[in-house]
Design a protein around this motif. Structure first.
Motif, PDB file in Angstrom:
ATOM      1  N   THR A 173      50.960 -34.665  71.312  1.00  0.00           N
ATOM      2  CA  THR A 173      50.231 -34.940  72.537  1.00  0.00           C
ATOM      3  C   THR A 173      50.720 -34.041  73.660  1.00  0.00           C
ATOM      4  O   THR A 173      51.908 -33.689  73.717  1.00  0.00           O
ATOM      5  CB  THR A 173      50.412 -36.406  72.954  1.00  0.00           C
ATOM      6  N   PRO A 174      49.831 -33.630  74.576  1.00  0.00           N
ATOM      7  CA  PRO A 174      50.273 -32.839  75.727  1.00  0.00           C
ATOM      8  C   PRO A 174      51.364 -33.584  76.485  1.00  0.00           C
ATOM      9  O   PRO A 174      51.303 -34.795  76.675  1.00  0.00           O
ATOM     10  CB  PRO A 174      48.991 -32.707  76.561  1.00  0.00           C
ATOM     11  N   GLY A 175      52.361 -32.853  76.916  1.00  0.00           N
ATOM     12  CA  GLY A 175      53.480 -33.437  77.643  1.00  0.00           C
ATOM     13  C   GLY A 175      54.679 -33.744  76.764  1.00  0.00           C
ATOM     14  O   GLY A 175      55.809 -33.793  77.256  1.00  0.00           O
ATOM     15  N   ARG A 176      54.459 -33.950  75.465  1.00  0.00           N
ATOM     16  CA  ARG A 176      55.585 -34.266  74.588  1.00  0.00           C
ATOM     17  C   ARG A 176      56.565 -33.092  74.444  1.00  0.00           C
ATOM     18  O   ARG A 176      57.787 -33.310  74.471  1.00  0.00           O
ATOM     19  CB  ARG A 176      55.062 -34.716  73.216  1.00  0.00           C
ATOM     20  N   PRO A 177      56.117 -31.836  74.302  1.00  0.00           N
ATOM     21  CA  PRO A 177      57.087 -30.740  74.207  1.00  0.00           C
ATOM     22  C   PRO A 177      57.981 -30.633  75.443  1.00  0.00           C
ATOM     23  O   PRO A 177      59.186 -30.377  75.328  1.00  0.00           O
ATOM     24  CB  PRO A 177      56.206 -29.496  74.053  1.00  0.00           C
ATOM     25  N   GLU A 183      65.118 -33.931  76.517  1.00  0.00           N
ATOM     26  CA  GLU A 183      65.922 -34.655  75.536  1.00  0.00           C
ATOM     27  C   GLU A 183      66.945 -33.733  74.872  1.00  0.00           C
ATOM     28  O   GLU A 183      68.089 -34.139  74.609  1.00  0.00           O
ATOM     29  CB  GLU A 183      65.014 -35.289  74.488  1.00  0.00           C
ATOM     30  N   ALA A 184      66.538 -32.489  74.604  1.00  0.00           N
ATOM     31  CA  ALA A 184      67.462 -31.534  74.001  1.00  0.00           C
ATOM     32  C   ALA A 184      68.593 -31.189  74.960  1.00  0.00           C
ATOM     33  O   ALA A 184      69.764 -31.084  74.567  1.00  0.00           O
ATOM     34  CB  ALA A 184      66.712 -30.274  73.578  1.00  0.00           C
ATOM     35  N   ARG A 185      68.263 -31.020  76.233  1.00  0.00           N
ATOM     36  CA  ARG A 185      69.299 -30.746  77.239  1.00  0.00           C
ATOM     37  C   ARG A 185      70.270 -31.926  77.324  1.00  0.00           C
ATOM     38  O   ARG A 185      71.485 -31.743  77.386  1.00  0.00           O
ATOM     39  CB  ARG A 185      68.663 -30.489  78.601  1.00  0.00           C
ATOM     40  N   ALA A 186      69.729 -33.134  77.303  1.00  0.00           N
ATOM     41  CA  ALA A 186      70.584 -34.323  77.380  1.00  0.00           C
ATOM     42  C   ALA A 186      71.494 -34.432  76.160  1.00  0.00           C
ATOM     43  O   ALA A 186      72.621 -34.939  76.256  1.00  0.00           O
ATOM     44  CB  ALA A 186      69.720 -35.573  77.506  1.00  0.00           C
ATOM     45  N   ALA A 187      71.017 -33.938  75.010  1.00  0.00           N
ATOM     46  CA  ALA A 187      71.828 -33.969  73.793  1.00  0.00           C
ATOM     47  C   ALA A 187      72.900 -32.887  73.789  1.00  0.00           C
ATOM     48  O   ALA A 187      73.784 -32.899  72.930  1.00  0.00           O
ATOM     49  CB  ALA A 187      70.933 -33.817  72.566  1.00  0.00           C
ATOM     50  N   GLY A 188      72.806 -31.935  74.731  1.00  0.00           N
ATOM     51  CA  GLY A 188      73.823 -30.900  74.846  1.00  0.00           C
ATOM     52  C   GLY A 188      73.450 -29.543  74.279  1.00  0.00           C
ATOM     53  O   GLY A 188      74.321 -28.680  74.115  1.00  0.00           O
ATOM     54  N   PHE A 189      72.167 -29.315  73.979  1.00  0.00           N
ATOM     55  CA  PHE A 189      71.755 -28.004  73.471  1.00  0.00           C
ATOM     56  C   PHE A 189      71.927 -26.942  74.556  1.00  0.00           C
ATOM     57  O   PHE A 189      71.498 -27.121  75.695  1.00  0.00           O
ATOM     58  CB  PHE A 189      70.308 -28.046  72.987  1.00  0.00           C
ATOM     59  N   ASP A 190      72.551 -25.822  74.158  1.00  0.00           N
ATOM     60  CA  ASP A 190      72.796 -24.731  75.103  1.00  0.00           C
ATOM     61  C   ASP A 190      71.512 -23.978  75.439  1.00  0.00           C
ATOM     62  O   ASP A 190      71.326 -23.537  76.577  1.00  0.00           O
ATOM     63  CB  ASP A 190      73.817 -23.747  74.522  1.00  0.00           C
ATOM     64  N   HIS A 191      70.664 -23.795  74.434  1.00  0.00           N
ATOM     65  CA  HIS A 191      69.474 -22.955  74.618  1.00  0.00           C
ATOM     66  C   HIS A 191      68.262 -23.643  74.007  1.00  0.00           C
ATOM     67  O   HIS A 191      68.333 -24.195  72.904  1.00  0.00           O
ATOM     68  CB  HIS A 191      69.690 -21.585  73.979  1.00  0.00           C
ATOM     69  N   SER A 211      49.239 -24.016  80.729  1.00  0.00           N
ATOM     70  CA  SER A 211      50.243 -24.076  79.664  1.00  0.00           C
ATOM     71  C   SER A 211      51.530 -23.387  80.088  1.00  0.00           C
ATOM     72  O   SER A 211      52.638 -23.900  79.861  1.00  0.00           O
ATOM     73  CB  SER A 211      49.692 -23.443  78.382  1.00  0.00           C
ATOM     74  N   LEU A 212      51.408 -22.228  80.696  1.00  0.00           N
ATOM     75  CA  LEU A 212      52.587 -21.506  81.173  1.00  0.00           C
ATOM     76  C   LEU A 212      53.312 -22.294  82.258  1.00  0.00           C
ATOM     77  O   LEU A 212      54.548 -22.390  82.264  1.00  0.00           O
ATOM     78  CB  LEU A 212      52.182 -20.134  81.701  1.00  0.00           C
ATOM     79  N   GLU A 213      52.530 -22.871  83.165  1.00  0.00           N
ATOM     80  CA  GLU A 213      53.131 -23.654  84.245  1.00  0.00           C
ATOM     81  C   GLU A 213      53.890 -24.850  83.693  1.00  0.00           C
ATOM     82  O   GLU A 213      55.010 -25.164  84.133  1.00  0.00           O
ATOM     83  CB  GLU A 213      52.037 -24.103  85.208  1.00  0.00           C
ATOM     84  N   ALA A 218      59.241 -27.220  82.412  1.00  0.00           N
ATOM     85  CA  ALA A 218      60.081 -28.050  81.548  1.00  0.00           C
ATOM     86  C   ALA A 218      61.536 -27.608  81.562  1.00  0.00           C
ATOM     87  O   ALA A 218      62.413 -28.384  81.174  1.00  0.00           O
ATOM     88  CB  ALA A 218      59.537 -28.024  80.123  1.00  0.00           C
ATOM     89  N   GLY A 219      61.784 -26.359  81.948  1.00  0.00           N
ATOM     90  CA  GLY A 219      63.156 -25.893  82.068  1.00  0.00           C
ATOM     91  C   GLY A 219      63.795 -25.272  80.839  1.00  0.00           C
ATOM     92  O   GLY A 219      65.017 -25.327  80.702  1.00  0.00           O
ATOM     93  N   PRO A 220      63.026 -24.639  79.939  1.00  0.00           N
ATOM     94  CA  PRO A 220      63.668 -23.911  78.849  1.00  0.00           C
ATOM     95  C   PRO A 220      64.274 -22.617  79.378  1.00  0.00           C
ATOM     96  O   PRO A 220      63.972 -22.199  80.497  1.00  0.00           O
ATOM     97  CB  PRO A 220      62.506 -23.615  77.904  1.00  0.00           C
ATOM     98  N   ASP A 221      65.135 -21.978  78.591  1.00  0.00           N
ATOM     99  CA  ASP A 221      65.638 -20.662  78.999  1.00  0.00           C
ATOM    100  C   ASP A 221      65.029 -19.551  78.158  1.00  0.00           C
ATOM    101  O   ASP A 221      65.419 -18.397  78.272  1.00  0.00           O
ATOM    102  CB  ASP A 221      67.174 -20.605  78.949  1.00  0.00           C
ATOM    103  N   HIS A 222      64.049 -19.904  77.333  1.00  0.00           N
ATOM    104  CA  HIS A 222      63.387 -18.915  76.476  1.00  0.00           C
ATOM    105  C   HIS A 222      61.961 -19.372  76.241  1.00  0.00           C
ATOM    106  O   HIS A 222      61.708 -20.565  76.018  1.00  0.00           O
ATOM    107  CB  HIS A 222      64.134 -18.807  75.140  1.00  0.00           C
ATOM    108  N   VAL A 223      61.016 -18.435  76.296  1.00  0.00           N
ATOM    109  CA  VAL A 223      59.614 -18.712  75.982  1.00  0.00           C
ATOM    110  C   VAL A 223      59.106 -17.609  75.071  1.00  0.00           C
ATOM    111  O   VAL A 223      59.320 -16.422  75.333  1.00  0.00           O
ATOM    112  CB  VAL A 223      58.740 -18.778  77.255  1.00  0.00           C
TER     113      VAL A 223
END
Length: 410
Positions: A173-177, A183-191, A211-213, A218-223
């Protein structure tokens, strides 16, 4: 359905490599790609070597089961140790892809990684990535991965628009990614990476901007942003052929790429490969850079490809045949080729030209050099790097990268 494997010479039953492939190995980085060939459903645009439960039913028996897949793949990691012998290298990168790796239990992915750690050891700063479907993970799953050694994760977002996801047969569903990034940041993923696709039939410029916005927000460091390629034999290709959905043309793809470059650049992302942007040097995908720079990697799993010291080989495609080979103590390799120096030169040009650092002009032959001068005059290559001995694409050159490469390899 999955595309066909290439032709090649037979792989020895024990998987042995020529001595030339192992010469000088200690000076080259080593990575592992682990292929998980299972998907809950088949996306309409996909021709990867993946299988749904329905597609496997009656074709592989217990050997093709998801339940024991991790055990089977661990056997190939042990085979890799035997083949590479006393190779002293610790593994620099591990990338678990598919398919949908996160259809397996998180503990299975951790166990597969553990086999590499046990057999080879991991470099102190090893990059450990898995792909993930947004609907197949939750905070507990992500915490198990992080505790098990994974430090990078790539979520398949594709689009923020529901109607675009529907055309692609994506089930999240839109918004889940975007929630998964948090959730990944909270789990401690670096990237964290988000994968996007542009040029889907029915997608508008505004859809792509949205989509880009959403991805940037969402705050990833890679797209990663890829133009949709409609492969023959896929459900989407059949729908286009029947006139149910329109084909997107190259001009639209070019416009969407320019929108991506502008919006990602404004948000602090820089391109480092034609389809990949990161917010920092540390955010770049080191595993993919092994591919692009012709380093060594072992691909484990059905249909996975490997490369060590100029020898490239690929495994049998079906999970049942793959498991049967390993159960019999045989290499699952289906074929291989030994690359000539000319092959490796051409591949360096094909791959390295896509990188921000470009390709050394010293790799070009006379006709390729003449083509590079024309490309420079036409604004397809950057002047400064060219004067320092490198062919580096301009923004316009990135739009025409395939054509530029064809000229330079002559």
């Amino acid at each position: 359905m999955p595309s066909a494997l290439p032709d090649g010479e037979p792989v020895p039953a024990d998987g042995a490599l020529p001595a030339s492939a192992l010469a000088g190995a200690a000076a080259r980085p080593l990575g592992f790609y682990l292929h998980v060939p299972y998907c809950a459903t088949r996306c309409g645009y996909c021709d990867f070597n993946t299988y749904t439960a329905t597609e496997l039913r009656g074709t592989g028996g217990v050997l093709a089961s998801r339940d024991n897949y991790a055990d089977t793949l661990v056997e190939e990691v042990r085979l890799a140790r035997k083949v590479l012998g006393d190779d002293p290298r610790r593994v620099r990168t591990v990338f678990v892809g598919g398919g949908t790796p996160t259809l397996l239990a998180a503990g299975d992915l951790v166990r597969m990684l553990g086999a590499i750690r046990e057999e080879f050891g991991l470099a102190p700063d090893a990059e450990i990535t898995t792909e993930a479907n947004p609907e197949s993970v939750d905070p507990a799953y992500l915490a198990t991965l992080r505790e098990g050694g994974f430090n990078r994760i790539s979520f398949g977002m594709q689009s923020a628009r529901r109607h675009v996801l529907r055309i692609l047969d994506r089930t999240h569903t839109p918004g889940r990614p975007e929630a998964c990034v948090a959730e990944a940041r909270a789990a401690g993923f670096d990237h964290v990476n988000l994968d996007l696709i542009y040029g889907t039939p029915g997608e508008s410029d505004d859809d792509w901007r949205a989509s880009l916005e959403a991805a940037v927000g969402a705050g990833p460091d890679h797209v990663s942003a890829y133009a949709l390629i409609v492969e023959e034999g896929t459900q989407l290709a059949r729908r286009i052929r029947r006139g149910e959905v329109p084909m997107t043309d190259d001009d639209v793809h070019a416009d969407r790429y320019l929108i991506a470059e502008e919006m990602l650049g404004r948000a602090g992302f820089e391109w480092y490969e034609v389809s990949n942007w990161a917010t920092s040097e540390a955010g770049r995908c080191l595993h993919n850079e092994l591919y692009w720079r012709g380093a060594d990697w072992w691909g484990a799993g059905p249909g996975a490809h490997s490369h060590v010291g100029g020898v490239r080989w690929w495994n049998v495609k079906h999970p049942g045949a793959y498991a049967a080979a390993l159960a019999d103590g045989r290499s699952p390799g289906a074929g291989r080729e030994i690359l000539s120096e000319e092959d490796r030169r051409v591949e360096r040009i094909l791959l390295e030209l896509r990188l921000r650092e470009g390709v050394p002009l010293s790799l070009l032959k006379e006709e390729g050099l003449a083509a590079s001068r024309r490309a420079l005059t036409d604004g397809l290559l950057q002047q400064g790097p060219y004067e320092r001995g490198h062919a580096v694409l301009t923004l316009r050159g990135r739009l025409l990268a395939d054509a530029v490469v064809r000229d330079l390899v002559d």
